[in-house]
Design a protein around this motif. Structure first.
Motif: not given
Lengths: 397, 397
Positions: A245-271
């Motif tokens: 399924l390739r389903v994982g998840w990440m809990v992180a402090p809000p500022a870091l989570l926002a940056k990781a989300t931005m990077c994910k947008q340009f990595s594979d858009a979404h799972t």
């Protein structure tokens, strides 16, 4: 053509070469790092995908939010809450394409060329490679049967002021070790004291054999004021439900989570929403507790059989702490009785005898202990485990 | 906490802010960049996943090869062969988690901080951001109704000696433009002449309305000696079957493909085998030609309706080349009759009138043309398209 310099930081997995040899007929392999396909709840997953395509075909097949499919985020938050992380909400996590992607996003967000980070010695091979691709300079923190040695870790933090410390506190790959409750608390206190980010990678915590392990760092962080601000937690359905399924998840402090989300947008858009909607329906169906009970029982029995066989067949030539969960026995060749003490050489002899494992050397980012090896009991039936360990004894000479 | 410097290179999509406004009730949105959920062949995908879980549950749910699930690689090679790329074999491509991941892997493999790359002006927004995250210095090559202007492109290659040139030759996002056959040949000749890598991103090529477009650069490369050594081709099932599967692929010269595979190993290990096995069964079922015929017909009709409405309602205040495929009309406000000529301002007025589109500015890596805008006809029915363009005319004043 000119390639990016970062590619010079890593090599393709040394293990890959070994894996090519596994096609040999009749080989018994303890080399895997994956769950047993026979454990997969195929009927439950079929029911989940049927429900997803019936109830929400648009959402399951369309583009989705980079953060993850909201019903899955809610199910995952509830899953963690049930394991003691009571205050984790759906919007504090993002869904990742396996927890490997969480590591990649963390590397992208946190590592500049030359940044220092601390990992366990030994640790997950793909973590080492992933962070090195971003230019990380990795420092190895020693472990023992209770996980990372916290006094040594504190000294390394003081000395190196790392961008982060990466730990697999529960039934680590390859160590199988379980960080003690006492040490867990101290790790969180170190995070606050030195304002140092801790990454808790936790794909194996659900796979305990008898008593549950101590609470995750995430669950404990509630009791260590300020520690949540310095904690990332990575989870995965790969070892408990299905890696495919390739389903994982990440809990992180809000500022870091926002940056990781931005990077994910340009990595594979979404799972994959197809996989996410299926996973959400599976969790919602309530099937997970029975699935977990089943895999715990099977892996626990296999781990015990492997431990007994190792003790019985290899005796004092090998030492290990019997794992209390996970997929791995981490062992050390003692050299007792003049037996072989080099894991790489032993691996070659073992293949010749028809049994495979992974030597420990590649799991260290520095100062490898060449006498170590990793054996997975997860994908081999009990009789075959006994037979394989018998072959191992023969290879030992 | 200290974050990696690369994060300073990008901002979260400017479009995101606009998208927040789309929740307004009753809005007609031409702002999307995605296919119509109503086009998804849900029954066909259900049959495909049923077959995958029945025939090969282990493979569909277990870890898989980083390169991709072999039956899918074979189906994708056959899919491209049927479109004229006759000599593409399964082992010349890897499966990616959407074609967005192909871009990310190419960024990781090819871009050092400060590396120069050429993209079309305008181009896909997430491409700009993705490459900038790796530190690329992007140069904008001008386009017209026939795609990138090849003389200008040659001058830019000579001047900047870029690491690569990124093009969406067929029905590009946002331009909708179709690169002419003549220009396609010249692009391949430039690749060979200047030993410059060309990246062909081709998610829209199957979505032609009447006559098929000229052969892809991949298919044409057979006729331009040496050009295959300087060509990457990215494909995707997202626009033709389902974005939720996150199944894309990349054809590249062997050395680059090997490096991309290594990077993928540490990015997400592999693309969901659950999605890959489903896609493989779907392609194998033979349902794709009918699915493609259906979406071509629907999108083609919508594109014509939008073109006629724009012509009729906005007249000389707007100019555009009617698209021959894809999802987009790319238009320019002429200012004729003293009408508004700023796309960003027009977008705000349009939202107030209950219709949305994306202004063109964010699609340029440099020197944006503020009079441009992107309208997608893909997800709106014909009557609603007429109504929406009527509102647009009202917003124009």
């Amino acid at each position: 053509m000119p390639l990016a310099q970062r590619l010079n930081n890593v090599e393709t997995s040394a293990i890959r070469e070994l894996f090519k040899l596994l096609g040999k007929p009749g080989i018994i392999s303890f080399a895997g790092g994956f769950p047993d396909s026979a454990m997969f709840d195929v009927a439950g997953i079929q029911a989940a995908v049927d429900r997803a395509l019936k109830d929400e075909p648009g959402a399951a097949l369309q583009y989705g939010a980079t953060e993850g499919y909201q019903p899955l985020r809610e199910q995952l938050a509830a899953f963690m809450q049930a394991k003691g992380a009571k205050d984790v909400a759906a919007d504090q996590l993002i869904v990742t394409t396996g927890s490997q992607q969480a590591l990649d996003l963390l590397g992208k967000c946190l590592v500049d060329p030359g940044s220092t980070a601390i990992v366990e010695g030994p640790t997950f091979l793909a973590t080492i490679q992933c962070f090195r691709l971003y230019g990380a300079d990795l420092i190895s923190a020693p472990i023992d049967g209770e996980g990372v040695q916290v006094d040594a870790l504190e000294r390394l933090i003081v000395q190196h002021r790392p961008r982060f410390v990466y730990l697999i506190p529960t039934f680590g790959n390859p160590s199988g070790a379980m960080l003690s409750l006492e040490r867990r608390k101290r790790v969180l206190e170190l995070a606050v004291k030195y304002q140092t980010l801790i990454i808790e990678d936790d794909p194996y915590g659900d796979l305990y054999f008898d008593a549950p392990p101590p609470p995750s760092l995430l669950a404990l962080s509630e009791h260590v004021p300020g520690s949540r601000d310095w904690l990332v937690h990575c989870g995965s359905l790969s070892k408990v439900l299905s890696p495919g399924l390739r389903v994982g998840w990440m809990v992180a402090p809000p500022a870091l989570l926002a940056k990781a989300t931005m990077c994910k947008q340009f990595s594979d858009a979404h799972t994959s929403t197809f996989a996410q909607a299926t996973a959400a329906q599976y969790l919602k169906s309530g099937a997970m507790p029975a699935t977990l009970a089943h895999v715990r029982q099977v892996y626990g029995a296999r781990a015990r059989v492997m431990g007994e066989a190792l003790r019985g067949e290899l005796g004092e030539a090998i030492e290990f702490v019997p794992p209390q969960g996970g997929l791995f026995v981490w062992a050390r060749l003692t050299g007792a009785g003049g037996k072989i003490q080099d894991g790489n050489e032993f691996a070659k002899r073992a293949i010749a005898e028809g049994v495979a494992f992974v030597p420990g050397t590649p799991f260290y980012c520095a100062n490898p202990d060449p006498s170590t090896l990793r054996l997975s009991f997860a994908t081999v039936g009990e009789d075959k485990i006994r037979e394989g360990i018998g072959r191992l004894a023969k290879a030992l000479g």
